[in-house]
Scaffold this motif. Structure first.
Motif, PDB file in Angstrom:
ATOM      1  N   SER A   1       0.975  -1.117   0.087  1.00  0.00           N
ATOM      2  CA  SER A   1       0.008  -0.137   0.095  1.00  0.00           C
ATOM      3  C   SER A   1       0.796   1.319   0.005  1.00  0.00           C
ATOM      4  CB  SER A   1      -0.876   0.065   1.119  1.00  0.00           C
ATOM      5  OG  SER A   1      -0.331  -0.014   2.266  1.00  0.00           O
TER       6      SER A   1
ATOM      7  N   GLU B   1      -3.748   0.086  -4.927  1.00  0.00           N
ATOM      8  CA  GLU B   1      -2.893   1.084  -4.497  1.00  0.00           C
ATOM      9  C   GLU B   1      -2.216   1.957  -5.507  1.00  0.00           C
ATOM     10  OE1 GLU B   1      -3.832   2.404  -1.615  1.00  0.00           O
ATOM     11  OE2 GLU B   1      -5.076   0.635  -0.932  1.00  0.00           O
TER      12      GLU B   1
ATOM     13  N   ASN C   1      -4.679  -5.900   5.570  1.00  0.00           N
ATOM     14  CA  ASN C   1      -4.919  -6.102   4.017  1.00  0.00           C
ATOM     15  C   ASN C   1      -5.355  -7.534   3.672  1.00  0.00           C
ATOM     16  OD1 ASN C   1      -4.511  -3.196   3.578  1.00  0.00           O
ATOM     17  ND2 ASN C   1      -2.538  -3.366   3.473  1.00  0.00           N
TER      18      ASN C   1
END
Length: 611
Positions: free
Chosen positions: A398, A435, A516
């Motif tokens: 990310s 991302e 995540n």
């Protein structure tokens, strides 16, 4: 605490007038004023001259100068230590203990209160107290050693420091069964800050009973004590490691911001350099990998030497499989780059893999049972590192500043044998794609080449088949492999061949993962619920019709179109016309193995050739 009482006259005859005047209550008027720092002592010459050789010369010189004032500069221990010596000269009661004995010893040395002046003088009595009581006491030896720091260089020249260190180190080497003195032990089963009396409580004394008491020492004195303890050669590496860890926890701040502040940087640098130099010589034991990684973070933050950093990295690489992905989250020192130091982690993985490669390249005459056991342990450690790196990748994916080349290099730093299942790698790649929406098609294909769809579980395949972020080619491969697996009756779990002969690898792959990765698992769970609902609804509608009960996926429009073209558009003309004639109706979401088989052998060969 041990103490020694000197003198017999009441000590209240020695009084004070404010904070800077001391005087003796007596019928005789005082005839000398001695200035020690900012304090003035109004005393009599005779008691002082009878005990102190140094004061004899100083007072004699004052008489020659026709003055009754004497100035003493840089007196060890200051006015309090001089007051002890003055009371001893008057025969007043003086109580020596671990807190004031070193100051009194240094002051007596300064005043030359030796046996040459008078038998049984102060130096002699203090030495008796030190040798017979203080150095025989565990707690008193530590207290005395702490007080020596403010009395340097006197305490060093009088060998008080060395004798304290030797006393402490000797007691740490005693067999725990013979430890009969009190000590502080607040670890494990003991209560916090508990004073343990081993003889009274009949408790088993642990091997590391001594480590908490010496944590109160300053870093330079602690270093000398630990060097003396190690030189005895009776302490195991594990206990040494525990002692260093306890001292680090005691003095090293947990906040990285506090570690990097100017007020603490120099102190923290000295501390971490001392701890690293005290680490056991056996690099593979003594300290946990988590503790070593914490030291590595501090080394980077405070800018310690590169040699210390290399030493730590070598130690960490020997037991990298014992770390967790959270331990690897080492902040990048330079601002504007990635959040975490990914290059450092990749270097650690490379060193770990090099070590495993060296062990495998070693020649053995025969494969003994011990060697086979070592191979199993190495394989387990390799799997553990593979899981850890996938979790680490999911965490750093990310980061908007993480280059795709860095992500790929780290993911490929572990061999294929470390990843019998690619679910974790797929989750990390999916997070990276999410991302980094500005990736080109070529970059997406490049990063997705890391995924081996044959090593994805059913749940991961369900998620990948509906993932709009994946390139079309990857979705096609996933769908093809799912149908291949369905045709072979392997819809529930990977086979032993898929897992390279390890049937329980999928279960072993479960471990704490980043948030995540947990979100990906939740998506998989939601897909399972949807699939169960779909199958339940189809079962009610078909009422047992085999044609509509085929195992399949609830695919999005893109994947569904690819799926239909892949299976329907590859048949012969006869089958194609029949498929075309039914094209006005909704295409099926899945094709059963028996239906695929009826399309002919040539069609089957063409289907299998697509990848």
């Amino acid at each position: 605490m041990k103490f020694m009482k000197l003198g017999s006259k009441p000590a209240d005859a020695f009084q004070s007038d404010g904070s800077d005047v001391r005087y003796v209550v007596s019928e005789l008027a005082t005839d000398v004023i001695i200035h020690v720092g900012e304090v003035r002592f109004y005393l009599h010459k005779f008691p002082l001259l009878s005990k102190s050789n140094w004061l004899q010369g100083l007072i004699l010189k004052a008489n020659e100068d026709n003055t009754d004032e004497v100035f003493v500069h840089d007196f060890p221990g200051g006015p309090k230590a001089f007051e002890i010596c003055a009371k001893f000269c008057y025969g007043m009661v003086v109580i020596l203990n671990a807190y004031n004995v070193v100051a009194a010893r240094c002051a007596a040395e300064y005043l030359e209160m030796t046996e040459d002046v008078e038998k049984g003088n102060l130096i002699f009595k203090i030495e008796v107290f030190l040798n017979s009581s203080v150095f025989r006491s565990w707690k008193d030896s530590i207290i005395v050693l702490q007080t020596t720091k403010s009395l340097l260089p006197w305490s060093e020249e009088l060998k008080v420091v060395g004798r304290c260190i030797d006393s402490i180190a000797s007691k740490t080497s005693v067999d725990p069964a013979n430890v009969h003195w009190s000590y502080t032990y607040s670890k494990k089963l003991a209560a916090s800050d508990e004073i343990v009396e081993s003889q009274q409580r009949m408790r088993i004394v642990p091997k590391d009973w001594w480590i908490e008491d010496i944590c109160e020492l300053d870093v330079d004195l602690y270093k000398r004590v630990m060097v003396a303890v190690k030189s005895k050669g009776r302490m195991s590496s594990d206990v040494i490691g525990e002692a260093l860890k306890a001292y680090t926890v005691r003095w090293l701040h947990d906040s990285y911001d506090a570690l990097a502040t100017d007020d603490y940087t120099r102190r923290n640098r000295t501390l971490v350099e001392t701890i690293i130099r005290l680490l056991p010589s056996d690099r593979g034991s003594g300290c946990s990998c988590r503790f070593l990684l914490k030291l590595l973070k501090v080394v980077i933050l405070v800018g310690a030497g590169d040699l210390l950093k290399e030493d730590l990295m070598d130690r960490i690489s020997l037991q990298l499989h014992k770390a967790s992905w959270k331990d690897l989250l080492i902040p990048a020192k330079s601002s504007g780059d990635t959040i975490y130091d990914v290059d450092l982690v990749q270097s650690l993985v490379s060193r770990f893999m090099m070590r495993l490669g060296n062990t495998h390249d070693t020649d053995f005459v025969e494969k003994s049972e011990n060697r086979m056991h070592e191979i199993d342990l190495e394989h387990e450690s390799l799997l553990t590192v593979g899981k850890m790196i996938d979790c680490y990748l999911a965490e750093i994916a990310s980061d908007p500043n993480l280059p795709i080349s860095t992500f790929i290099d780290l993911s490929t730093s572990v061999p294929e044998a470390a990843r019998p299942i690619h679910d974790g790698l797929y989750a990390a790649i999916d997070i990276y794609l999410k991302e980094h929406p500005s990736l080109s098609k070529a970059e997406k294909k490049r990063i997705c080449r890391l995924i081996d769809v044959k090593k994805l579980t059913v749940d991961a395949c369900m998620l990948a088949a509906q993932n709009e972020r994946l390139p079309l080619r990857v979705v096609v491969r996933v769908l093809f492999f799912v149908q291949m697996r369905a045709a072979a009756g392997r819809l529930t779990a990977p086979t032993n061949d898929t897992l390279h002969g390890r049937p329980n690898e999928e279960d072993d792959w479960e471990r704490p993962v980043p948030e995540n990765l947990n979100s990906v698992k939740r998506q998989i769970g939601n897909l399972k619920i949807k699939e169960d609902e779909r199958r339940s609804n189809e079962g009610k509608k078909s009422n047992g019709d085999n044609k509509d009960r085929g195992g399949g996926f609830l695919l999005p429009s893109r994947s569904k179109r690819i799926f239909d073209k892949f299976w329907v558009g590859k048949g012969h003309g006869e089958n194609k016309s029949s498929d075309t004639s039914g094209s006005s109706q909704s295409p099926p979401t899945s094709v059963k193995p028996m239906e695929a088989k009826s399309s002919g052998s040539s069609s089957r060969h063409r289907r299998y050739s697509v990848s």
